[in-house]
Design a protein around this motif. Structure first.
Motif, PDB file in Angstrom:
ATOM      1  N   GLN A  31       0.811  -1.206   0.000  1.00 59.94           N
ATOM      2  CA  GLN A  31       0.000   0.000   0.000  1.00 59.94           C
ATOM      3  C   GLN A  31       0.857   1.275   0.000  1.00 59.94           C
ATOM      4  O   GLN A  31       0.338   2.369   0.036  1.00 59.94           O
ATOM      5  CB  GLN A  31      -0.905   0.025   1.248  1.00 59.94           C
ATOM      6  N   MET A  34       0.265   4.541  -2.178  1.00 61.11           N
ATOM      7  CA  MET A  34      -0.955   5.322  -2.065  1.00 61.11           C
ATOM      8  C   MET A  34      -0.672   6.815  -2.260  1.00 61.11           C
ATOM      9  O   MET A  34       0.286   7.346  -1.734  1.00 61.11           O
ATOM     10  CB  MET A  34      -1.590   5.110  -0.679  1.00 61.11           C
ATOM     11  N   ALA A  36      -2.554   9.459  -1.356  1.00 67.81           N
ATOM     12  CA  ALA A  36      -2.906  10.380  -0.274  1.00 67.81           C
ATOM     13  C   ALA A  36      -1.788  10.463   0.749  1.00 67.81           C
ATOM     14  O   ALA A  36      -1.047   9.524   0.960  1.00 67.81           O
ATOM     15  CB  ALA A  36      -4.194   9.919   0.388  1.00 67.81           C
ATOM     16  N   THR A  38      -2.274  11.421   4.069  1.00 62.81           N
ATOM     17  CA  THR A  38      -2.738  11.020   5.392  1.00 62.81           C
ATOM     18  C   THR A  38      -3.845   9.991   5.248  1.00 62.81           C
ATOM     19  O   THR A  38      -4.854  10.246   4.591  1.00 62.81           O
ATOM     20  CB  THR A  38      -3.273  12.235   6.173  1.00 62.81           C
ATOM     21  N   TRP A  39      -3.644   8.833   5.882  1.00 60.94           N
ATOM     22  CA  TRP A  39      -4.612   7.745   5.781  1.00 60.94           C
ATOM     23  C   TRP A  39      -5.222   7.437   7.138  1.00 60.94           C
ATOM     24  O   TRP A  39      -4.514   7.374   8.137  1.00 60.94           O
ATOM     25  CB  TRP A  39      -3.930   6.486   5.232  1.00 60.94           C
ATOM     26  N   GLN A  42      -6.154   1.594   9.554  1.00 63.31           N
ATOM     27  CA  GLN A  42      -6.867   0.441   9.028  1.00 63.31           C
ATOM     28  C   GLN A  42      -7.718  -0.206  10.113  1.00 63.31           C
ATOM     29  O   GLN A  42      -7.276  -0.378  11.247  1.00 63.31           O
ATOM     30  CB  GLN A  42      -5.862  -0.576   8.497  1.00 63.31           C
ATOM     31  N   ALA A 150     -13.706   6.954   3.976  1.00 59.12           N
ATOM     32  CA  ALA A 150     -12.339   6.896   3.452  1.00 59.12           C
ATOM     33  C   ALA A 150     -11.470   6.063   4.383  1.00 59.12           C
ATOM     34  O   ALA A 150     -11.612   6.123   5.608  1.00 59.12           O
ATOM     35  CB  ALA A 150     -11.777   8.302   3.313  1.00 59.12           C
ATOM     36  N   GLY A 151     -10.572   5.293   3.791  1.00 59.73           N
ATOM     37  CA  GLY A 151      -9.745   4.361   4.548  1.00 59.73           C
ATOM     38  C   GLY A 151     -10.289   2.949   4.517  1.00 59.73           C
ATOM     39  O   GLY A 151      -9.595   1.997   4.864  1.00 59.73           O
ATOM     40  N   ARG A 184      -6.950   4.220  -4.441  1.00 59.00           N
ATOM     41  CA  ARG A 184      -5.974   4.810  -3.528  1.00 59.00           C
ATOM     42  C   ARG A 184      -5.938   6.322  -3.649  1.00 59.00           C
ATOM     43  O   ARG A 184      -5.755   7.038  -2.657  1.00 59.00           O
ATOM     44  CB  ARG A 184      -4.597   4.201  -3.783  1.00 59.00           C
ATOM     45  N   THR A 187      -8.432   7.631  -1.485  1.00 60.57           N
ATOM     46  CA  THR A 187      -8.214   7.237  -0.083  1.00 60.57           C
ATOM     47  C   THR A 187      -9.058   6.041   0.345  1.00 60.57           C
ATOM     48  O   THR A 187      -9.584   5.991   1.454  1.00 60.57           O
ATOM     49  CB  THR A 187      -8.433   8.414   0.888  1.00 60.57           C
ATOM     50  N   TYR A 188      -9.189   5.079  -0.557  1.00 61.19           N
ATOM     51  CA  TYR A 188      -9.784   3.786  -0.229  1.00 61.19           C
ATOM     52  C   TYR A 188      -8.743   2.700  -0.496  1.00 61.19           C
ATOM     53  O   TYR A 188      -7.966   2.799  -1.450  1.00 61.19           O
ATOM     54  CB  TYR A 188     -11.056   3.524  -1.046  1.00 61.19           C
ATOM     55  N   ARG A 189      -8.726   1.695   0.350  1.00 61.53           N
ATOM     56  CA  ARG A 189      -7.723   0.636   0.253  1.00 61.53           C
ATOM     57  C   ARG A 189      -8.111  -0.385  -0.822  1.00 61.53           C
ATOM     58  O   ARG A 189      -9.278  -0.733  -0.974  1.00 61.53           O
ATOM     59  CB  ARG A 189      -7.542  -0.061   1.606  1.00 61.53           C
TER      60      ARG A 189
END
Length: 275
Positions: A31, A34, A36, A38-39, A42, A150-151, A184, A187-189
């Protein structure tokens, strides 16, 4: 997954047609590309999960909250999604989450050009990248509208195909990379559901890991509730809570007066962030 696209018999036929025999290192490392800065942290669930074609009613979900399953996969969208989802609303998501359920969002995107099954949406070599991007944007829109923030992960459903067909496999990888890269950026995994003999194998064994999903949900119907002892690939792949294993399909089960046909999964991977 149960009957969302193919019957169990149909899946075995497709599996056989695909040549079946019945990212770098850890998922977190996969990951690192990515976009973004700031994530959100999880959200991980470890335990049994089920998936079924249509999201059950709220009373059924309440009755099924017995401790055997702790998570449920829900089909948030995709033109190839096989069932209507009258129960799957933002209110439903909020209610089942509040009752303790973890949710696993899955999106039935476009399918490979060489796949035997008929599908409303397929990509080609020339449309793989553009469809991957548009499907990912739609997946995020659908998940977000349901209250999955998000995340959260979104697992892309890729059914069996002949991975020895290089042109087809290359198109699949192009589509998956585009889908995951777009997720990504929003901001989605990235997650992926596929078969250990074909679609999941293509991801796990790809030489170039760039923009491939960091979470792998593999279908291997061996009735073994594990994500480790039957893991088909290198032990260092998709570690750090990045694996799901669909180990049984079409299991008719009754709890609290509600009977549902589900697929069973061993889960040790991200789930939706809700709230």
């Amino acid at each position: 997954m149960s009957s969302h696209r193919l019957s169990k018999k149909g899946r075995y036929i497709a599996w056989a047609a695909a040549g079946a025999a019945v990212v770098v290192g850890a998922g977190v490392a996969a990951q690192t590309s990515m976009a973004a800065t700031t994530w959100p942290a999880q959200k991980t669930y470890t335990g049994r999960a089920f998936d079924t074609c249509t999201a059950p009613s709220l009373p059924a979900m309440k009755a099924w909250r017995t401790g055997f399953y702790g998570a449920a996969a829900v089909y948030v969208g995709g033109k190839n999604r096989g069932c209507a989802q009258p129960n799957l609303t933002a209110s439903w998501v909020k209610s089942v989450n509040s009752s303790g359920w973890k949710l696993i969002p899955i999106y039935v995107g476009a399918q490979p050009p060489c796949q035997k099954s008929a599908n409303p949406e397929k990509f080609t070599a020339s449309t793989a990248v553009s469809l991957g991007e548009s499907n990912a944007k739609d997946a995020v829109s659908k998940a977000s509208a349901l209250g999955m923030k998000a995340g959260s992960p979104i697992y892309l459903d890729m059914e069996p195909y002949d991975i020895t067909n290089k042109a087809c496999n290359d198109a699949v990888l192009a589509y998956v990379r585009s889908f995951t890269k777009t997720l990504r950026a929003m901001t989605y995994r990235g997650g992926f559901y596929g078969f250990s003999s074909s679609s999941a194998k293509a991801i796990a064994t790809a030489t170039n890991k760039t923009d491939l999903p960091g979470n792998l949900w593999y279908a291997l119907w061996d009735k073994e509730n594990t994500t480790t002892s039957d893991w088909p690939w290198g032990a260092t792949q998709f570690t750090d809570h990045s694996r799901g294993h669909q180990y049984m399909v079409n299991s008719k089960e009754s709890r609290g007066g509600y009977t549902i046909t589900v697929d069973r999964n061993a889960w040790d991977a991200p789930v939706a962030i809700i709230g």
